[in-house]
Each structure stands twice: as C-alpha cells, then as structure tokens.
Design an enzyme around this catalytic site. Structure first.
Site, PDB file in Angstrom:
ATOM      1  N   PHE A  18      73.405  39.809  32.391  1.00  0.00           N
ATOM      2  CA  PHE A  18      72.690  38.809  31.572  1.00  0.00           C
ATOM      3  C   PHE A  18      72.932  38.990  30.079  1.00  0.00           C
ATOM      4  O   PHE A  18      72.031  38.936  29.266  1.00  0.00           O
ATOM      5  CB  PHE A  18      71.188  38.801  31.926  1.00  0.00           C
ATOM      6  CG  PHE A  18      70.949  38.029  33.205  1.00  0.00           C
ATOM      7  CD1 PHE A  18      71.332  38.562  34.416  1.00  0.00           C
ATOM      8  CD2 PHE A  18      70.395  36.767  33.185  1.00  0.00           C
ATOM      9  CE1 PHE A  18      71.170  37.853  35.593  1.00  0.00           C
ATOM     10  CE2 PHE A  18      70.228  36.045  34.365  1.00  0.00           C
ATOM     11  CZ  PHE A  18      70.622  36.594  35.572  1.00  0.00           C
ATOM     12  N   GLU A  38      58.848  36.396  44.203  1.00  0.00           N
ATOM     13  CA  GLU A  38      60.253  36.304  44.618  1.00  0.00           C
ATOM     14  C   GLU A  38      61.159  36.510  43.410  1.00  0.00           C
ATOM     15  O   GLU A  38      60.782  36.159  42.299  1.00  0.00           O
ATOM     16  CB  GLU A  38      60.527  34.953  45.279  1.00  0.00           C
ATOM     17  CG  GLU A  38      60.156  33.723  44.458  1.00  0.00           C
ATOM     18  CD  GLU A  38      61.217  33.275  43.471  1.00  0.00           C
ATOM     19  OE1 GLU A  38      62.353  33.740  43.583  1.00  0.00           O
ATOM     20  OE2 GLU A  38      60.874  32.491  42.564  1.00  0.00           O
ATOM     21  N   PHE A  39      62.335  37.080  43.670  1.00  0.00           N
ATOM     22  CA  PHE A  39      63.321  37.258  42.601  1.00  0.00           C
ATOM     23  C   PHE A  39      64.659  36.677  43.068  1.00  0.00           C
ATOM     24  O   PHE A  39      65.705  37.296  42.925  1.00  0.00           O
ATOM     25  CB  PHE A  39      63.467  38.738  42.238  1.00  0.00           C
ATOM     26  CG  PHE A  39      62.181  39.362  41.745  1.00  0.00           C
ATOM     27  CD1 PHE A  39      61.789  39.216  40.417  1.00  0.00           C
ATOM     28  CD2 PHE A  39      61.357  40.074  42.605  1.00  0.00           C
ATOM     29  CE1 PHE A  39      60.601  39.785  39.951  1.00  0.00           C
ATOM     30  CE2 PHE A  39      60.172  40.639  42.154  1.00  0.00           C
ATOM     31  CZ  PHE A  39      59.793  40.497  40.818  1.00  0.00           C
ATOM     32  N   LEU A  40      64.577  35.496  43.692  1.00  0.00           N
ATOM     33  CA  LEU A  40      65.779  34.891  44.279  1.00  0.00           C
ATOM     34  C   LEU A  40      66.519  34.064  43.240  1.00  0.00           C
ATOM     35  O   LEU A  40      65.937  33.199  42.608  1.00  0.00           O
ATOM     36  CB  LEU A  40      65.386  33.977  45.442  1.00  0.00           C
ATOM     37  CG  LEU A  40      64.493  34.573  46.522  1.00  0.00           C
ATOM     38  CD1 LEU A  40      64.056  33.486  47.497  1.00  0.00           C
ATOM     39  CD2 LEU A  40      65.228  35.689  47.251  1.00  0.00           C
ATOM     40  N   ARG A  41      67.820  34.320  43.115  1.00  0.00           N
ATOM     41  CA  ARG A  41      68.628  33.488  42.224  1.00  0.00           C
ATOM     42  C   ARG A  41      69.283  32.390  43.025  1.00  0.00           C
ATOM     43  O   ARG A  41      69.802  32.651  44.126  1.00  0.00           O
ATOM     44  CB  ARG A  41      69.743  34.321  41.572  1.00  0.00           C
ATOM     45  CG  ARG A  41      69.278  35.205  40.459  1.00  0.00           C
ATOM     46  CD  ARG A  41      70.323  36.229  40.143  1.00  0.00           C
ATOM     47  NE  ARG A  41      70.582  37.069  41.313  1.00  0.00           N
ATOM     48  CZ  ARG A  41      71.494  38.023  41.354  1.00  0.00           C
ATOM     49  NH1 ARG A  41      72.268  38.247  40.347  1.00  0.00           N
ATOM     50  NH2 ARG A  41      71.649  38.762  42.452  1.00  0.00           N
ATOM     51  N   GLY A  94      76.889  31.652  25.500  1.00  0.00           N
ATOM     52  CA  GLY A  94      77.372  30.311  25.842  1.00  0.00           C
ATOM     53  C   GLY A  94      76.309  29.264  25.579  1.00  0.00           C
ATOM     54  O   GLY A  94      75.556  29.363  24.605  1.00  0.00           O
ATOM     55  N   CYS A 143      63.516  27.973  36.788  1.00  0.00           N
ATOM     56  CA  CYS A 143      62.575  29.079  36.560  1.00  0.00           C
ATOM     57  C   CYS A 143      62.481  29.536  35.111  1.00  0.00           C
ATOM     58  O   CYS A 143      61.388  29.550  34.537  1.00  0.00           O
ATOM     59  CB  CYS A 143      62.963  30.259  37.442  1.00  0.00           C
ATOM     60  SG  CYS A 143      62.723  29.891  39.181  1.00  0.00           S
TER      61      CYS A 143
HETATM   62  C1  UDX Z   1      66.189  33.132  37.987  1.00  0.00           C
HETATM   63  C2  UDX Z   1      65.946  34.633  38.181  1.00  0.00           C
HETATM   64  O1  UDX Z   1      67.163  35.344  37.961  1.00  0.00           O
HETATM   65  C3  UDX Z   1      65.383  34.901  39.573  1.00  0.00           C
HETATM   66  O2  UDX Z   1      65.101  36.283  39.725  1.00  0.00           O
HETATM   67  C4  UDX Z   1      64.097  34.100  39.697  1.00  0.00           C
HETATM   68  O3  UDX Z   1      63.433  34.359  40.840  1.00  0.00           O
HETATM   69  C5  UDX Z   1      64.424  32.620  39.546  1.00  0.00           C
HETATM   70  O4  UDX Z   1      64.993  32.416  38.253  1.00  0.00           O
HETATM   71  P1  UDX Z   1      68.059  31.370  38.655  1.00  0.00           P
HETATM   72  O5  UDX Z   1      67.241  30.379  37.895  1.00  0.00           O
HETATM   73  O6  UDX Z   1      68.564  30.990  39.985  1.00  0.00           O
HETATM   74  O7  UDX Z   1      67.230  32.731  38.867  1.00  0.00           O
HETATM   75  O8  UDX Z   1      69.329  31.688  37.747  1.00  0.00           O
HETATM   76  P2  UDX Z   1      69.944  32.951  36.992  1.00  0.00           P
HETATM   77  O9  UDX Z   1      71.141  33.431  37.710  1.00  0.00           O
HETATM   78  O10 UDX Z   1      68.918  33.939  36.687  1.00  0.00           O
HETATM   79  O11 UDX Z   1      70.442  32.240  35.642  1.00  0.00           O
HETATM   80  C6  UDX Z   1      69.531  31.537  34.805  1.00  0.00           C
HETATM   81  C7  UDX Z   1      70.260  30.872  33.682  1.00  0.00           C
HETATM   82  O12 UDX Z   1      70.791  31.815  32.772  1.00  0.00           O
HETATM   83  C8  UDX Z   1      71.441  30.010  34.099  1.00  0.00           C
HETATM   84  O13 UDX Z   1      71.404  28.797  33.378  1.00  0.00           O
HETATM   85  C9  UDX Z   1      72.664  30.821  33.714  1.00  0.00           C
HETATM   86  O14 UDX Z   1      73.786  30.024  33.419  1.00  0.00           O
HETATM   87  C10 UDX Z   1      72.145  31.512  32.469  1.00  0.00           C
HETATM   88  N1  UDX Z   1      72.833  32.784  32.153  1.00  0.00           N
HETATM   89  C11 UDX Z   1      72.761  33.825  33.035  1.00  0.00           C
HETATM   90  C12 UDX Z   1      73.482  32.933  30.938  1.00  0.00           C
HETATM   91  O15 UDX Z   1      73.537  31.994  30.124  1.00  0.00           O
HETATM   92  N2  UDX Z   1      74.053  34.149  30.649  1.00  0.00           N
HETATM   93  C13 UDX Z   1      73.989  35.209  31.500  1.00  0.00           C
HETATM   94  O16 UDX Z   1      74.513  36.279  31.155  1.00  0.00           O
HETATM   95  C14 UDX Z   1      73.337  35.046  32.740  1.00  0.00           C
END
Ligand code: UDX
Length: 480
Positions: A261, A163-166, A265, A272
């Site tokens: 991404f 899965e690649f669900l955010r 910050g 995950c």
């Molecule tokens: C992630 C993956 O993106 C998803 O494909 C996988 O299946 C599950 O893990 P998720 O944990 O829901 O999803 O969050 P995501 O949106 O990927 O962000 C992860 C972390 O990175 C967050 O803490 C977010 O704040 C941080 N982040 C994201 C940054 O610090 N900078 C960015 O540019 C993007």
C-alpha cells in the site's frame, strides 16, 4: 481436506449458519463457510437478486467465487432464502453482512444492520450467536446486545467479527487471513465463532466488541493513509526529480514499514476506504475529537483526481473538440465495482469541461453504462483509443500491461499518455514518441534534465551515451 479454486480447506464440524445479506461480503462469507463444511443459508431480501442467485447466477464479479458458490449449492451445503424465518430456523449463528453506507453527515448508516440483527433475534433459536461482519461504528455491537435483552432474548450473544476481504482476492483473503478477530467478552460465544473457522490457519485475536469494531476502521484508515502519504511524496518527487516507485521500494524494505500500500497514482477508491475513512472522521467529531490526519488523507486523495484532470486539460489546451480515452473504469483490477472509482469521478469532471470521453474496461462496461450513459464505451481497448488526444490509464488491469503501444501510438490523434497507476514502461513509451506523464516518476522537465545530465556524464567518460538514469534501477512492476 478439499481443494477448490486453489484454496486448501480442512473441513471441521458441520454447524448451521445463517448469513444475512448476499452482497459482496455476504456471498463470499456464505460460500467460504459452506466450503469449510458448514450448512449455510444465505438470506437475501431483494427478490431480483434472490431469483438470480437461486437460478445459479452471481450478481457480482469476483474471481473464483462463482465456482465456490455453485459447487457448494450442488453439494447441498449452501442455499438461499428470502425470509428470516426460513434462514434462521436451525441456525446457531447469524452473520450480519449488510451494507453501512455513508449518511449525508458522513456517519455510517447502521439502519440495515439494526434491522438485520432484529430479524435474527426475532427468528433465531435459543442460544443464537449474532456475528457482526458489517463495518459498524464503535458501540453498535453493544447496542445490538442491549436490543436483544430488551426483547427478552438475553440468551443471544453478539460477537464482532470484522471482515478484511479485498475485492478481487476475497476468497483467498477469507481462507488465508492475517488474523481472525473475535470481539466479545463472552469467552464461550467467542470460542464458538472461532470454531467456525477451524479449517483456516490464522492467529485468532480475542478482544472486546468495541476494540474489534475500531480495529476494522483503523486498519482501513491506516492503509488509506499510507497511499495518500505516498501520493504526497509523489508530488514532491515530481517537483524534485526523484522517482516515487524507487522511493517506495526503498522505504518498503524497512521491516518496520513493509512494502504494501505504497503505490502512488490516482489514489484510493472502492466501497470501503472512502466510506470508512469518512465514518471514522465523523465518529471523531461525534465524540468531540479532532481527526486532522484523516481529514488530510481524504483531501490528498481528492486532490489526486484534480491533478489528473488538470494534466488532461493542459494536454488538450488549444485542441478543437478534444477526445480523451480512459483505460479502466473499475476502482481497481479484478472487480466490476465502480463505487468510489477515481475513473468515474474524473469522467464526471471531464464532462463539465465539454470533453468527448471514450472508455474501455475489461468487465465493467455494463455497470458504467448504467451509471454514466452518454460516454463512448468500447469493448476493445484499441478501438477505444482511436483518435484520442490523451489516454489516461486509470485501472491497472493486467490486459493493459500487455498492450501494443506502437499500435496505440498509430491509432491516437495526440501523443499524451497519463499513467494513473505508474505501471507502464516509461522508457518504452518515450521511445515510441509518447509524451508520458505519471505520478511521481520525476516529471517531464526533470526527466529531460536528468537525461541531459546523464548524456553529458557518459559522453565525457567515452561510454555509449543516451542511457536514462531513471532506468538504471528497474522498477519491479513496469511492463512494456
Ligand atoms: C479494502 C481493504 O483492503 C479490505 O481489508 C477491506 O475489508 C475492504 O476494503 P478493497 O476496497 O477491496 O479492500 O481494495 P484495496 O485492495 O484495499 O484497495 C483500495 C484502493 O486503494 C483501490 O482503489 C486501490 O487502487 C488503491 N491502492 C491500493 C492504491 O492506490 N495504492 C496502493 O498501494 C494500494
């Protein structure tokens, strides 16, 4: 064609599916497969969670998921069960959606996956396809396939379908994925799994089980790497007077790199990235390989939290009974999940310095209060900042982008705002008299130098002085 929660869906053949695990991935998968027209029974062995679900309450917060679950329960396509026999009785597919938490040595703990797969194999009908959605170490699918053969179930096929669900956009991610990965060399079984998604328009990639398993880890690790890399650049921006938001925008315009991404910050958290990067590094060690990039990615991420702590400590140095307010506790907006959250980590570090901490979050205060009692939680952001010496914006909830900072300035005792997500309008806050601190937006000293330089140049040209160089290129995500 049906439309629910803004998600267009074409319904195909109705197939019987069991989903093992009603956690975050299991619930989203169950509701979305039901929405695609399949008959889904979601198996949850935790009695309290099952009771909650059977009485129509969702144990997690995920935008638009509640509508999807309740709608499909009402239509009879989705139901919940507490044992394998009931869930598996008519299932052609068993999706394994159980957690793989980190062990003390960093390896992913696959015990739940193995137990779930055993249960499915034991109770599943002839020709069952076990579909592994959980993120598992490479080789786990092969192990389960051997296990089935060992139990005289050579008819069972095992397919890896990561899965690649955010969190926060999981329903949309399910219906609009970048790709559907089908890991098996059994073409027939792979086609069967692909058919389950026939209402979803996305490239289907057929590969081996092992490549599918590795692709999931590699995706998350690469995303985490991009963020840590930009955080390293942010530190250099602070040291040199460049602005990381502008740098990220320019870098991301290169098609080979892309814009996602790259936000600097407080760094990454969640359920995950932390466990997957660690598990991949542990996998490397297990196979006698080094993974220096992964080690550095984790160290840089941890360092961001320490930087935030130091900035807070600097700001409250010499103040009696300092008070710090965190705006945002969830690891990212639109979720109530606190796992791996930088905010929670920073609160823990602040507490060891005897600092009075207050916190606000739009949805996750009940979870936080269970995890960290003893913190002054407030359900109103303005109340939370009253008397604060420092405010740290830790999660970029939309609500915080529209706060009345004049009112906050009046309510605070001190004047420091640390923007942990680089989302606030720096110029506006400075005009209101805040001491604004961010991650890679040039740093306080550089900001003043650039302003002086700018002032000199514009005065010499006889133009209106006082424009700030950092504001010439508007940063897309700034908000007042
Ligand atoms: C992630 C993956 O993106 C998803 O494909 C996988 O299946 C599950 O893990 P998720 O944990 O829901 O999803 O969050 P995501 O949106 O990927 O962000 C992860 C972390 O990175 C967050 O803490 C977010 O704040 C941080 N982040 C994201 C940054 O610090 N900078 C960015 O540019 C993007």
């Amino acid at each position: 064609m049906s439309v629910r929660s803004g998600v267009p869906v074409t319904r195909g053949n109705q197939l019987n599916v069991a989903v093992v695990g009603a956690g975050y991935v299991g619930l989203v998968t169950s509701a979305c497969l039901a929405e695609l027209g399949h008959r889904v029974i979601c198996l949850e062995i935790d009695r309290d969670r099952l009771n909650e679900l059977q009485s129509g309450r969702l144990p997690i917060y995920e935008p638009s998921l509640e509508d999807l679950v309740l709608g499909n329960v009402e239509s009879g396509r989705l139901s919940f069960a507490g044992d394998y026999a009931e869930a598996l009785a008519h299932a052609a597919f068993a999706f394994i959606c159980v957690p793989t938490p980190p062990l003390d040595n960093g390896h992913a703990d696959t015990r739940h996956v193995i137990t779930a797969a055993r249960g499915a194999v034991e109770h599943g009908a002839i020709g069952l396809t076990v579909v592994i959605k959980s993120t598992v170490p490479v080789g786990t699918g092969d192990h389960i396939a051997h296990l089935a053969v060992y139990r005289a179930r050579a008819d069972v096929c095992v397919v890896s379908n990561p899965e690649f669900l955010r969190q926060g956009t999981a329903v949309r991610d399910f219906f609009q994925p970048d790709r559907i990965v089908i890991g098996t060399k059994d073409h027939e079984a792979g086609r069967g799994v692909a058919e389950l998604y026939s209402g979803v328009s996305a490239p289907v990639v057929e590969t081996s089980r092992r490549s599918a398993e590795m692709a999931k880890y590699a995706s998350n690790a690469l995303l985490a790497t991009r963020i840590s890399f930009m955080n390293e650049i942010a530190a250099l921006c602070d040291a040199t007077g460049a602005n990381v938001d502008e740098v990220a925008r320019i870098v991301g315009m290169d098609e080979r790199i892309g814009p996602h991404f790259l936000r600097a910050g407080l760094g990454w958290g969640g359920s995950c990235f932390p466990k997957d990067v660690l598990a991949l590094a542990s996998m490397a060690a297990l196979h006698g390989r080094r993974a220096p990039i992964l080690d550095a990615v984790m160290a840089t991420n941890d360092g961001q939290r320490e930087v935030a702590l130091q900035r807070i400590l600097d700001a409250v140095a010499g103040i009696d009974d300092p008070r710090v307010t965190l705006l945002g506790l969830a690891f990212k907006p639109d979720t109530d999940d606190l796992r791996g959250s930088p905010a929670i980590d920073i609160i823990g570090r602040l507490s060891t310095h005897g600092i009075d901490v207050r916190a606000h979050d739009p949805v996750t205060i009940p979870n936080a209060a269970r995890l960290l009692p003893g913190i002054g939680y407030r359900t109103d952001a303005y109340e939370a900042v009253e008397g604060a010496d420092v405010v740290l914006l830790a999660t970029e909830w939309d609500e915080y982008l529209h706060l009345d900072w004049r009112r906050i300035r009046a309510a605070m005792r001190g004047d420091t705002v640390i923007d942990g997500r680089n989302v606030l309008n720096e110029a506006h806050l400075r005009r209101l008299g805040f001491r604004y601190v961010a991650f890679g937006r040039g740093g306080q000293d550089w900001h003043e130098l650039v302003e002086m330089d700018e002032h000199r140049t514009t005065s010499q040209r006889g133009r209106r002085p006082g424009r700030n160089a950092a504001n010439r290129v508007p940063v897309a995500d700034s908000a007042a």
